[in-house]
Each structure stands twice: as C-alpha cells, then as structure tokens.
Design an enzyme around this catalytic site. Structure first.
Site, PDB file in Angstrom:
ATOM      1  CD  GLU A 114      -0.046  -9.886  -4.806  1.00  0.00           C
ATOM      2  OE1 GLU A 114      -0.164 -11.114  -4.927  1.00  0.00           O
ATOM      3  OE2 GLU A 114      -0.965  -9.183  -4.401  1.00  0.00           O
ATOM      4  CB  CYS A 127      -1.479  -1.921 -11.420  1.00  0.00           C
ATOM      5  SG  CYS A 127      -2.232  -1.630  -9.820  1.00  0.00           S
ATOM      6  CB  CYS A 134      -3.270  -0.402   3.103  1.00  0.00           C
ATOM      7  SG  CYS A 134      -3.903   1.271   2.830  1.00  0.00           S
ATOM      8  CB  CYS A 138     -11.229   0.593   2.098  1.00  0.00           C
ATOM      9  SG  CYS A 138     -10.369   2.188   2.096  1.00  0.00           S
ATOM     10  CB  CYS A 141      -9.793  -2.677  -0.039  1.00  0.00           C
ATOM     11  SG  CYS A 141      -8.086  -2.810  -0.593  1.00  0.00           S
ATOM     12  CB  SER A 225      -5.577   5.405  -7.171  1.00  0.00           C
ATOM     13  OG  SER A 225      -6.776   5.142  -6.474  1.00  0.00           O
ATOM     14  CB  CYS A 367      -9.294  -3.051  -8.494  1.00  0.00           C
ATOM     15  SG  CYS A 367      -8.978  -2.173  -9.945  1.00  0.00           S
TER      16      CYS A 367
END
Ligand code: SAH
Ligand code: SF4
Length: 390
Positions: A114, A127, A134, A138, A141, A225, A367
């Site tokens: 995305e 973004c 990933c 975390c 997330c 980031s 986010c």
C-alpha cells in the site's frame, strides 16, 4: 469507520508489465548506462542517452519508448525490444473524506503493498512502503502482524511515486507554462516494512527520486522512518542523507522491549548514541521522534519528562501519534487531554511536539494500519478456520 468511501475503478491507461524485458524504472544512472551499453548503444553516446531517457521517464512520466521523440526511431525500437518502463499495478484506489488516497498496488509475484497520499494545505506527502509485510513485530502495529514476504525492489519503491503522480495527473505537459506547485512534494518511508532492512534498494530508489533532472524531490523532503536498526543509521546519513524519523515510543527499555522488540537487540542508549551522530554526518536538520500514544502504557507525565531527558542535546522534534486502532489491537488510544498534557511537557522543554492528526482513518490508511487486503483476507480465513477448530 462508517464514513462513505469512494472506491473507484481507474480509468488511467496503463501498461501491464511485460515478461522478460528489463524494467528501466529504479535503475541508478550508472546502472542505466550499463544497460544501454549492453544492448549496443555506442559508449560515447551512452551518457547522453541516459540523460535523455532519464528525463522522459522521471520528468515527463513517459511510459513507452515511442514518446521519446528526441531519439531516432530505430533506437526507440531497439529500446522497446529489450526494455520496459513499468510501474506497480493499481488494484484499488480509495479516497477518504479528507482527501487522503490509499492505493493497493500489485507487484511481481502477485504480492500487494500500500501507498498513501496525504494532501495538506501547502504540501502533499506520499507515504510509501519498502517491504511486503515486516519481519519486526511491534505490538501496536498492524503491519507487524503480517509476516515478511519480501523486500521491494528499487523499481517497486520508485514505482509508487510514479503511480501517485500518474493518478494525480501531475506530469508536466510539454509546452505548458511551468507549474511550481507540487502535489507530491514530500515522500515518507513510513508505509509497510522496515526500510533499513532493505537498505540497498531503498538507497538506490531514493537516489532516483532525489535526482534533479527527474522527480527532483530534495533530500530534505524525504523522511525515512526506522524502528532503530542501529548499524544502518550512519549509512543512511552517508549514502542517502535524507531526514530521519525514529519510532521511539517508550522511555524505558522495559516498555520499549515490548512495544518495539528490536530494542532487545539495540537498546535505547545504543540507539541514542547513533542518533547523536546523525545530524553531523548527514548535514540534516532535526531528527523526528515518533511517539505513539497508548493509553496507560507510555503516556504518563513521568514518561514525558524522561523523554526530554533522554534526548537532551539532539536537535529533535517529537511527533505524537494518537494510536490508530485496528481490529484486534491490544491497545487503546490515550485520551485527548492526556496527549495534550504530554505534549505540553515536551513543548515546555523546548521541543516542537505536534500531535499528528490521524488522516484517512475511514479507509484504514493511517499510520500502522496498513496491511494488504489479501493478507487480511487470508487472516480472516485463518481466524474462521481456528474458530471452527479446523
Ligand atoms: N518500519 C518503520 C516505518 C513504518 S511504520 C518504523 O517502524 O519506523 C511508520 C510509523 O507508524 C512508525 O513510527 C510506527 O511506529 C507507527 N505506527 C505503527 N502502527 C501504528 C498505529 N497503530 N498507530 C499509530 N502509529 C503507528
Ligand atoms: Fe515493522 Fe515499523 Fe510496524 Fe514495527 S512499526 S512492525 S518496524 S512496520
């Protein structure tokens, strides 16, 4: 989540990837030169050809070689025989009530990532993702609940910028007066994935995006980031030189170990030592500390005070991110008054501490909410299977 969502069929003409032809998108200038020489472009012309093709792809947004009218017909045909200029395919585009656009993109292998475009008054931020899923987990997330499938190639990273410009109709029109306002003026590597675990491709892609003869988005308008991959931070400064944001999120190792488990590998002190070096090496401005506000987890006055003590001496800005909820999330967003009290303490200590307004929440574009639809589908199927005892 009940807000009306526009989900439309795209009418933009686009070319689908052609098997077996090398994609020129995402190649650095030296790589493009090598590719042109390899198909027989005379070496003494190759540098000029790189410049011409580069402009067509990244300044004019050309999607085929036919458009490259300053190249001889025969040479255009040669290029078309060996190469393509392709982008990820848009599967869906959702437009939020606040104008935020979320693209679900399909890349080679049928994977999906995305990208989110966030228009603001005097800038527009895209973004982008760096990985499918990933490897890090975390706990707050949504992307972290999706296993890593693979790193994105430089072409797929640059391709996200091209797709957004296609969709926004932002390519210049030859002969038209130059329009200085830019829709995609900033890029943030804050989508899916940990960019510093895909360093080489992210670096090459950003070199393409920054190039002044093409997309020309300056290094000060690009923010990478990271959750804190310490060994790659100095390289980011040296080899990319963009702005840096750190997913900090906690002020003790005990809490950060839980929220951002990479902290067990590189703890707060080790991370801060690396950050102290960053502005010096990259010549960049302040480092952004991202801090997600989780109710009763990391949002006390004591946390705010500890935070300012920890970062003392680092030119910094603290972005407070109200937690964006996702189905099944184990946390809640801090109350607004709490977020403001936290922000006040940080502000009084001399740091900018803006509270980030969640954007595109109605389309799960905020986010940490990104997770590809097929993955969600699979997850749902898995949940149903688990409930049914399968
Ligand atoms: N992997 C990189 C970049 C992607 S995450 C990183 O972790 O920095 C982009 C930002 O969104 C990070 O600061 C991340 O911590 C934050 N984030 C993740 N999930 C979130 C959520 N549910 N609500 C608010 N922010 C979140
Ligand atoms: Fe990965 Fe960043 Fe999400 Fe952590 S916050 S799981 S590093 S995408």
């Amino acid at each position: 989540m009940d807000a009306p969502i526009t989900q439309d069929v795209l009418t933009i003409p686009r070319k689908l990837p052609e098997e077996g032809k090398r994609n020129l998108v995402g190649l650095t200038r030296p790589q493009l030169l090598e590719a042109l020489v390899a198909i027989g472009t005379p070496e003494r012309q190759a540098k000029m050809r790189v410049g011409q093709i580069w402009q067509w792809i990244y300044h004019w947004g050309a999607q085929d070689f036919e458009a490259m009218t300053n190249l001889a017909k025969g040479y255009r045909a040669d290029l078309a025989r060996h190469f393509q200029i392709s982008r990820p395919e848009i599967v869906t585009r959702q437009i939020s009530e606040d104008g935020t656009r979320k693209y679900l993109l399909r890349i080679a292998g049928g994977h999906e990532v995305e990208a989110v475009y966030i228009p603001e008054e005097n800038r527009g931020t895209l973004c982008i993702s760096s990985q499918v899923g990933c490897t890090l987990t975390c706990s707050f997330c949504h992307t972290g609940t999706q296993k890593l499938v693979r790193n994105l190639t430089a072409a797929e990273i640059v391709g996200q910028v091209l797709v957004a410009r296609d969709d926004l109709g932002e390519w210049p029109v030859p002969g038209a007066p130059k329009d200085e306002t830019r829709l995609v003026s900033n890029v943030v590597l804050m989508g899916m994935g940990e960019p510093l675990y895909n360093f080489d491709n992210v670096r090459d892609a950003m070199k393409v995006v920054m190039d002044g003869e093409g997309l020309s988005i300056s290094r000060r308008r690009i923010t990478l980031s990271t959750s804190g991959v310490v060994p790659e931070i100095a390289r980011t400064a040296q080899e990319i030189g963009c702005l840096l944001a750190i997913s900090f999120h906690a002020t003790t190792d005990e809490v950060r170990d839980k929220l951002v488990p990479i902290n067990k590998r590189w703890n707060i002190q080790t991370l801060l030592d690396a950050l102290r070096e960053y502005p010096r090496i990259s010549n960049s401005e302040r480092i952004t500390f991202e801090y997600v506000m989780l109710k009763d987890v990391n949002d006390s006055d004591a946390d705010a005070r500890r935070l300012v003590k920890l970062i003392a001496g680092i030119p910094a800005k603290i972005n407070l991110i109200p937690f964006n909820e996702w189905p099944g999330a184990p946390y809640q967003r801090s109350d607004w008054a709490r977020i403001e009290a936290f922000s006040d303490i940080v502000h009084k200590a001399g740091y900018a501490s803006p509270i980030r307004t969640p954007r595109g929440e109605d389309i799960m574009a905020a986010c940490g909410q990104l997770k590809s639809a097929t993955e969600r589908g699979r997850q749902r199927a898995a949940d149903i299977a688990a409930q049914a005892g399968l």
